[in-house]
Design an enzyme around this catalytic site. Structure first.
Site, PDB file in Angstrom:
ATOM      1  N   GLY A   4       0.855  -1.186   0.000  1.00 41.95           N
ATOM      2  CA  GLY A   4       0.000   0.000   0.000  1.00 41.95           C
ATOM      3  C   GLY A   4       0.883   1.226   0.000  1.00 41.95           C
ATOM      4  O   GLY A   4       2.087   1.141   0.266  1.00 41.95           O
TER       5      GLY A   4
ATOM      6  N   GLN B 289       3.209   9.881   1.063  1.00 35.16           N
ATOM      7  CA  GLN B 289       4.518   9.304   0.753  1.00 35.16           C
ATOM      8  C   GLN B 289       5.080   9.774  -0.579  1.00 35.16           C
ATOM      9  O   GLN B 289       6.256   9.565  -0.853  1.00 35.16           O
ATOM     10  CB  GLN B 289       4.434   7.769   0.808  1.00 35.16           C
ATOM     11  CG  GLN B 289       4.207   7.258   2.234  1.00 35.16           C
ATOM     12  CD  GLN B 289       4.023   5.762   2.268  1.00 35.16           C
ATOM     13  OE1 GLN B 289       2.940   5.259   2.036  1.00 35.16           O
ATOM     14  NE2 GLN B 289       5.096   5.025   2.517  1.00 35.16           N
TER      15      GLN B 289
ATOM     16  N   CYS C 235       7.671  -0.412   5.822  1.00 35.48           N
ATOM     17  CA  CYS C 235       7.060   0.760   5.210  1.00 35.48           C
ATOM     18  C   CYS C 235       8.002   1.277   4.131  1.00 35.48           C
ATOM     19  O   CYS C 235       9.220   1.290   4.333  1.00 35.48           O
ATOM     20  CB  CYS C 235       6.843   1.835   6.278  1.00 35.48           C
ATOM     21  SG  CYS C 235       6.159   3.378   5.641  1.00 35.48           S
ATOM     22  N   LEU C 236       7.438   1.703   3.013  1.00 41.27           N
ATOM     23  CA  LEU C 236       8.269   2.208   1.923  1.00 41.27           C
ATOM     24  C   LEU C 236       9.024   3.473   2.330  1.00 41.27           C
ATOM     25  O   LEU C 236       9.998   3.835   1.675  1.00 41.27           O
ATOM     26  CB  LEU C 236       7.400   2.491   0.686  1.00 41.27           C
ATOM     27  CG  LEU C 236       6.742   1.266   0.040  1.00 41.27           C
ATOM     28  CD1 LEU C 236       5.819   1.698  -1.083  1.00 41.27           C
ATOM     29  CD2 LEU C 236       7.788   0.284  -0.475  1.00 41.27           C
TER      30      LEU C 236
ATOM     31  N   HIS D  10      -2.231   0.538   8.889  1.00 47.44           N
ATOM     32  CA  HIS D  10      -0.931   1.144   8.557  1.00 47.44           C
ATOM     33  C   HIS D  10      -1.116   2.294   7.570  1.00 47.44           C
ATOM     34  O   HIS D  10      -0.580   3.393   7.776  1.00 47.44           O
ATOM     35  CB  HIS D  10      -0.010   0.067   7.985  1.00 47.44           C
ATOM     36  CG  HIS D  10       1.337   0.570   7.546  1.00 47.44           C
ATOM     37  ND1 HIS D  10       2.507   0.197   8.146  1.00 47.44           N
ATOM     38  CD2 HIS D  10       1.684   1.436   6.550  1.00 47.44           C
ATOM     39  CE1 HIS D  10       3.525   0.817   7.561  1.00 47.44           C
ATOM     40  NE2 HIS D  10       3.057   1.563   6.575  1.00 47.44           N
ATOM     41  N   GLU D  11      -1.886   2.044   6.508  1.00 46.99           N
ATOM     42  CA  GLU D  11      -2.042   3.079   5.474  1.00 46.99           C
ATOM     43  C   GLU D  11      -2.846   4.276   6.002  1.00 46.99           C
ATOM     44  O   GLU D  11      -2.514   5.420   5.716  1.00 46.99           O
ATOM     45  CB  GLU D  11      -2.706   2.496   4.226  1.00 46.99           C
ATOM     46  CG  GLU D  11      -1.895   1.402   3.536  1.00 46.99           C
ATOM     47  CD  GLU D  11      -0.452   1.784   3.261  1.00 46.99           C
ATOM     48  OE1 GLU D  11      -0.177   2.976   3.003  1.00 46.99           O
ATOM     49  OE2 GLU D  11       0.412   0.896   3.332  1.00 46.99           O
TER      50      GLU D  11
ATOM     51  N   HIS E  11      -0.861   6.766   7.983  1.00 47.92           N
ATOM     52  CA  HIS E  11      -0.105   7.751   7.187  1.00 47.92           C
ATOM     53  C   HIS E  11      -0.927   9.025   6.980  1.00 47.92           C
ATOM     54  O   HIS E  11      -0.372  10.129   6.939  1.00 47.92           O
ATOM     55  CB  HIS E  11       0.238   7.180   5.808  1.00 47.92           C
ATOM     56  CG  HIS E  11       1.463   6.310   5.778  1.00 47.92           C
ATOM     57  ND1 HIS E  11       2.715   6.791   6.062  1.00 47.92           N
ATOM     58  CD2 HIS E  11       1.620   4.997   5.473  1.00 47.92           C
ATOM     59  CE1 HIS E  11       3.607   5.801   5.942  1.00 47.92           C
ATOM     60  NE2 HIS E  11       2.970   4.705   5.579  1.00 47.92           N
TER      61      HIS E  11
END
Ligand code: ZN
Length: 190
Positions: free
Chosen positions: A49, A54, A102-103, A143-144, A147
């Site tokens: 995701g 981000q 996480c990216l 998680h998403e 953000h």
């Protein structure tokens, strides 16, 4: 196709609360392009995701997709999902400890996530959606959506001793985690 540059932890945009989008904004070419860029960027980086923050845009848009993900091979599939202005409501007190990455963060670590959640959001056409998510899929949603509030998973790590680079996770933690989480996925079904 437009792959955006993924911001790393320390960039202030990652810490900003995201702005709610109006129906007119959702239909606008700019937001539709943002959605396409998020999908392309997520896929190029093998993410499960990604949130608009981000790639530098603090608005409440996130996309998720899990097929056969080399970063997270134990994750059950998630069809391509675009979630705009999402709201998460835990359905009970059941929690599971998930090792997350996480990216935007070059580490993995253990966090507690709700197992059963209700999600309400708008799709990319602005239509309202109301669904229940469970298990690791519910974890990905949490998680998403974090953000979008400027929250990173490391803020929720309960034991900092679980923090590890991907290399050290693979060497020392992956086997035990995958065994535990595979049994969890089999029990919960997602
Ligand atoms: Zn993330």
């Amino acid at each position: 196709m437009a792959v955006g540059e993924i911001l790393a932890i320390g960039h202030p945009v990652l810490r900003q609360p995201g702005r709610v989008l109006s129906d007119a904004e959702i239909r606008s070419p700019d937001v539709q392009q943002l959605i396409d860029d998020l999908i392309d960027t997520m896929r190029a980086a093998n993410g499960a995701g990604i949130a608009a923050h981000q790639i530098g845009v603090p608005v409440r848009v996130t996309v998720m997709e899990v097929t056969h993900n080399p970063r997270y091979p134990y994750k059950p599939p998630i069809p391509l999902t675009v979630a705009i202005n999402p709201i998460i409501e835990p359905l009970d007190d059941d929690v599971v400890e998930i090792n997350e990455g996480c990216l935007s963060v070059p580490l993995r670590g253990n966090v507690l996530r709700h197992v059963n959640i209700r999600v309400r959001y708008q799709d990319r056409d602005g239509r309202p959606v109301d669904e229940v998510k469970r298990g690791l899929t519910a974890g990905t949603w949490q998680h998403e959506c974090d953000h979008l509030d400027g929250v990173l998973f490391i803020d929720r790590v309960t034991d900092p001793a679980t923090l590890a680079t991907w290399e050290q996770f693979d060497a020392h933690q992956r086997a035990a985690f995958v065994e535990r989480i595979t049994a969890f996925v089999a029990r919960v079904g997602s």
